[in-house]
Design a protein around this motif. Structure first.
Motif, short mmCIF file in Angstrom:
data_model
loop_
_atom_site.label_atom_id
_atom_site.label_comp_id
_atom_site.label_asym_id
_atom_site.label_seq_id
_atom_site.Cartn_x
_atom_site.Cartn_y
_atom_site.Cartn_z
N ARG A 66 0.83 -1.20 0.00
CA ARG A 66 0.00 0.00 0.00
C ARG A 66 0.87 1.26 0.00
O ARG A 66 0.59 2.23 -0.70
CB ARG A 66 -0.94 -0.01 1.21
N ASP A 67 1.96 1.23 0.79
CA ASP A 67 2.87 2.36 0.82
C ASP A 67 3.52 2.57 -0.55
O ASP A 67 3.66 3.70 -1.04
CB ASP A 67 3.98 2.14 1.86
N TYR A 72 3.77 6.05 -5.57
CA TYR A 72 3.78 6.29 -7.02
C TYR A 72 2.90 7.49 -7.37
O TYR A 72 3.23 8.30 -8.23
CB TYR A 72 3.31 5.04 -7.76
N PHE A 73 1.76 7.61 -6.70
CA PHE A 73 0.85 8.71 -6.98
C PHE A 73 1.26 10.01 -6.31
O PHE A 73 0.89 11.10 -6.78
CB PHE A 73 -0.57 8.34 -6.53
N PRO A 76 6.96 12.54 -6.70
CA PRO A 76 7.46 12.70 -8.07
C PRO A 76 8.69 11.86 -8.38
O PRO A 76 8.83 11.37 -9.50
CB PRO A 76 7.78 14.20 -8.14
N GLU A 77 9.57 11.67 -7.39
CA GLU A 77 10.78 10.89 -7.64
C GLU A 77 10.45 9.41 -7.88
O GLU A 77 11.04 8.76 -8.75
CB GLU A 77 11.75 11.04 -6.47
N VAL A 78 9.53 8.89 -7.12
CA VAL A 78 9.11 7.50 -7.31
C VAL A 78 8.43 7.34 -8.66
O VAL A 78 8.71 6.40 -9.42
CB VAL A 78 8.16 7.05 -6.18
N GLY A 101 6.66 -3.81 -7.44
CA GLY A 101 5.31 -4.36 -7.54
C GLY A 101 4.57 -3.95 -8.80
O GLY A 101 3.45 -4.41 -9.03
N PHE A 102 5.17 -3.10 -9.63
CA PHE A 102 4.50 -2.63 -10.84
C PHE A 102 4.83 -3.54 -12.02
O PHE A 102 5.93 -4.07 -12.12
CB PHE A 102 4.92 -1.19 -11.15
#
Length: 231
Positions: A66-67, A72-73, A76-78, A101-102
């Protein structure tokens, strides 16, 4: 894929960084209240536009997942790291790339039977999708209809560009026609896909980035897909 981001991204990142440590995720530093907000909106989108299996997969996410999804949303760096990992062009119909996980993957129309060399027409399609832990977040589709004879495509009759799904919060996805043609006995259709991303603030959602890429589908006259990916 091109990225456009301005000073507003830095401003939002700064706003997010001033949250008290007690209100942030222990693993990502994302504000806990904003994490709850974005994940709640995502689940609501899944209820409206997803499937029961998507909802079950979402509800089964552990705290770390969940974290990661929320970051991601909201970070910005992630987001940039995930986008960079997706830039490699891909062709095919089954294999997917992963970044933690993506996942990025694709699907396409099944093999079609030749009609003894007789001139006829057929429709071929391909999709590109983006998912997290098996939850499909976005999917876009290219379809093309063409005349063929045997294994040779003869004439393009038309093509379409479609957003099949987008359940991402604070994100707009659009697709539009780019080109459709016959070359070397193959039918090719391309669509421009644009993704506008934002972040929630006390003043509303503020856009921080725009990404664009060209999705291409190429197929022989017999319906065999030779390329289904980004270029």
């Amino acid at each position: 894929m091109t990225v456009a981001s301005g000073a507003i991204g830095a401003v939002i990142a700064a706003l997010m960084s001033v949250a008290p440590a007690s209100a942030a995720s222990a693993t990502t530093g994302v504000d806990a209240a904003e994490e709850t907000k974005v994940l709640t909106e995502l689940r609501q989108n899944l209820v409206r536009y997803g499937s029961s299996s998507d909802i079950a997969a979402f509800d089964a996410l552990d705290t770390a997942q969940r974290d990661e999804l929320a970051s991601y949303f909201l970070d910005p760096e992630v987001e940039q790291r995930i986008v960079d990992a997706a830039r490699t062009p891909r062709g095919g119909s089954t294999v997917s790339g992963t970044e933690t996980g993506f996942q990025w993957g694709w699907s396409g129309s099944p093999d079609q039977t030749e009609q003894d060399g007789r001139a006829s027409s057929r429709t071929t399609w391909g999709t590109q999708w983006f998912a997290f832990a098996g939850i499909k977040l976005t999917e876009t589709k290219v379809s093309e209809t063409y005349e063929y004879s045997g294994t040779t495509a003869r004439r393009m009759l038309g093509y379409s560009c479609t957003v099949v799904r987008n359940v991402q919060p604070f994100t707009q996805v659009s697709t539009s026609k780019n080109s459709g043609y016959i070359s070397g006995g193959q039918a090719t259709a391309t669509c421009k896909v644009v993704v506008n991303r934002g972040v929630p603030t006390p003043w509303g959602t503020i856009a921080w980035s725009t990404y664009s890429a060209v999705q291409r589908l190429s197929a022989r006259g017999n319906g065999a897909v030779t390329f289904n990916g980004w270029q």
